[in-house]
Every structure is written in C-alpha cells, then in structure tokens.
Motif scaffolding. Structure first.
Motif, short mmCIF file in Angstrom:
data_model
loop_
_atom_site.label_atom_id
_atom_site.label_comp_id
_atom_site.label_asym_id
_atom_site.label_seq_id
_atom_site.Cartn_x
_atom_site.Cartn_y
_atom_site.Cartn_z
N MET A 78 10.11 18.28 15.01
CA MET A 78 11.49 18.20 14.58
C MET A 78 12.08 19.61 14.57
N GLN A 79 13.27 19.71 15.11
CA GLN A 79 13.92 21.01 15.23
C GLN A 79 14.76 21.29 13.98
N LYS A 80 14.65 22.50 13.45
CA LYS A 80 15.37 22.83 12.23
C LYS A 80 16.60 23.70 12.49
N THR A 81 16.84 24.07 13.75
CA THR A 81 18.01 24.87 14.06
C THR A 81 18.92 24.10 15.00
N THR A 82 20.18 24.44 14.97
CA THR A 82 21.15 23.80 15.84
C THR A 82 21.10 24.48 17.20
N ALA A 83 21.02 23.67 18.24
CA ALA A 83 20.98 24.21 19.59
C ALA A 83 22.40 24.57 20.02
N SER A 84 22.60 25.80 20.47
CA SER A 84 23.90 26.25 20.94
C SER A 84 23.83 26.46 22.44
N LEU A 85 24.88 26.03 23.11
CA LEU A 85 24.96 26.23 24.55
C LEU A 85 25.30 27.68 24.87
N LYS A 86 24.76 28.16 25.95
CA LYS A 86 25.13 29.44 26.50
C LYS A 86 26.04 29.16 27.70
N PRO A 87 26.98 30.05 28.00
CA PRO A 87 27.87 29.78 29.14
C PRO A 87 27.13 29.57 30.46
N ALA A 88 26.00 30.18 30.63
CA ALA A 88 25.24 30.02 31.88
C ALA A 88 24.56 28.66 31.96
N ASP A 89 24.36 27.98 30.81
CA ASP A 89 23.66 26.70 30.80
C ASP A 89 24.58 25.50 31.02
N VAL A 90 25.88 25.73 31.06
CA VAL A 90 26.84 24.63 31.14
C VAL A 90 26.94 24.12 32.57
N GLU A 91 26.82 22.80 32.73
CA GLU A 91 27.04 22.16 34.02
C GLU A 91 28.34 21.37 33.93
N LYS A 92 29.35 21.82 34.68
CA LYS A 92 30.65 21.17 34.64
C LYS A 92 30.73 20.08 35.71
N LYS A 93 31.37 18.97 35.32
CA LYS A 93 31.60 17.88 36.26
C LYS A 93 33.08 17.85 36.59
N TRP A 94 33.41 17.17 37.67
CA TRP A 94 34.80 16.92 38.04
C TRP A 94 35.07 15.45 37.82
N ILE A 95 36.18 15.13 37.15
CA ILE A 95 36.55 13.74 36.94
C ILE A 95 37.98 13.52 37.42
N VAL A 96 38.25 12.31 37.90
CA VAL A 96 39.58 11.92 38.36
C VAL A 96 40.07 10.78 37.48
N ILE A 97 41.31 10.90 37.01
CA ILE A 97 41.92 9.88 36.17
C ILE A 97 43.23 9.45 36.82
N ASP A 98 43.41 8.13 36.96
CA ASP A 98 44.67 7.59 37.47
C ASP A 98 45.60 7.35 36.29
N ALA A 99 46.76 8.01 36.27
CA ALA A 99 47.66 7.95 35.13
C ALA A 99 48.73 6.86 35.28
N GLU A 100 48.59 6.01 36.26
CA GLU A 100 49.61 4.98 36.46
C GLU A 100 49.66 4.03 35.27
N ASN A 101 50.85 3.89 34.67
CA ASN A 101 51.13 3.04 33.51
C ASN A 101 50.34 3.44 32.26
N ALA A 102 49.76 4.62 32.23
CA ALA A 102 49.00 5.05 31.05
C ALA A 102 49.96 5.59 29.99
N VAL A 103 49.63 5.36 28.72
CA VAL A 103 50.42 5.87 27.61
C VAL A 103 50.13 7.37 27.48
N VAL A 104 51.18 8.17 27.40
CA VAL A 104 51.07 9.63 27.48
C VAL A 104 50.17 10.21 26.39
N GLY A 105 50.38 9.84 25.13
CA GLY A 105 49.61 10.42 24.04
C GLY A 105 48.14 10.08 24.10
N ARG A 106 47.83 8.84 24.42
CA ARG A 106 46.42 8.43 24.52
C ARG A 106 45.73 9.13 25.69
#
Length: 157
Positions: free
Chosen positions: A1-29
């Motif tokens: 069991m780990q007793k410390t909180t794991a923090s991300l380092k900028p080099a460890d981040v894997e970014k994904k690309w996502i596409v969202i279709d905004a047709e008829n979507a409510v702006v605030g949501r």
C-alpha cells in the motif's frame, strides 16, 4: 500500500486528441465538459499544477444551442479603453455574425482558472471549427459522442 500521493511530472503526461461534434449541444454543458478535458480532471492521476489535459477539437461550433431565453437575453460586454466605451452584444448576434465559435471559446475560457499561465497554456489546446472538417486527422483523434452522454446535453430547437 502506498502512503504518498503520486504526482505527475510533465514528461510523464501522454496527451490524447479528441473530437467533439457540437451540433445541437447546449453551450454550458459542452463548455464544462471541454474545460474538464483540457485541465485533465477526467484522469485518475490528475495533478493540478501540471498540464495533463487532452487536445480538444470541436466541429460544428456554429450549431450550438442555448436553453431558455439566453439567445436574446445573454449579453457579452467589453470595453474599448476610451471613456464611455462599454460595448455589448447578445449571444444570438454573435452566433449569427462572422465568428460564431467565439461563444463556445469564451464559455470554456471562463471555466478555466483565472490569471494563470497554466490555464492560458491549456486553452491553446482547444481548436474550434465551424465546419464538420478539421485539419487534425494526422493526430488520429478519438471521437466522443457528447450528445449520447446525457439526454440534457442536446437541444433540438
């Protein structure tokens, strides 16, 4: 069991690309969903001081919807810098104007932390287009069906 909180380092981040279709979507949501993805709060290893969010591409931004009478009653203000230079424009006029994607862009910007270099950097990972095409096919983005997540996310009229 780990007793410390794991923090991300900028080099460890894997970014994904996502596409969202905004047709008829409510702006605030839609804006709150995009802001959460930009910040990375959907990840189990979220770290507040690291840019761990995804790249978000929004298509059909000119087809977003407002609930209630916000189309006529919601007013965007800005100041020219001159005395008495307060200007205003309704959300409906902006959507019918030359740059309708600014409605969604401002909504997302105002849901990110204020006055923060990290928030400004995260906002640069947002790409908004008024058409169904986008130039980011080379990144092989994952498509997210925002309208299928909740019935309240879509407005028909």
């Amino acid at each position: 069991m780990q007793k410390t909180t794991a923090s991300l380092k900028p080099a460890d981040v894997e970014k994904k690309w996502i596409v969202i279709d905004a047709e008829n979507a409510v702006v605030g949501r839609l804006a709150s969903f995009i802001a959460m993805r930009l910040r990375g709060k959907h990840r189990p290893d979220y770290t507040p001081n690291v840019d761990c969010g995804d790249f978000v591409v929004v298509v059909n931004a000119h087809k977003v919807k407002f609930t209630g009478k916000k189309l006529t009653d919601k007013i965007y203000y800005w100041h020219t810098g001159h005395p008495g230079g307060v200007k205003e424009r309704t959300a409906g006029k902006i959507l019918d104007g030359k740059y309708p994607e600014r409605v969604l862009e401002k909504a997302v910007e105002r849901m990110l932390p204020k006055e923060s270099p990290l928030a400004r950097k995260q906002l640069t990972h947002l790409r908004i287009y008024n058409s169904a095409e986008h130039p980011h096919e080379a990144q092989s983005p994952e498509s997210i069906a925002f309208s299928a997540l909740n019935t309240k996310n879509v407005r028909s009229k």
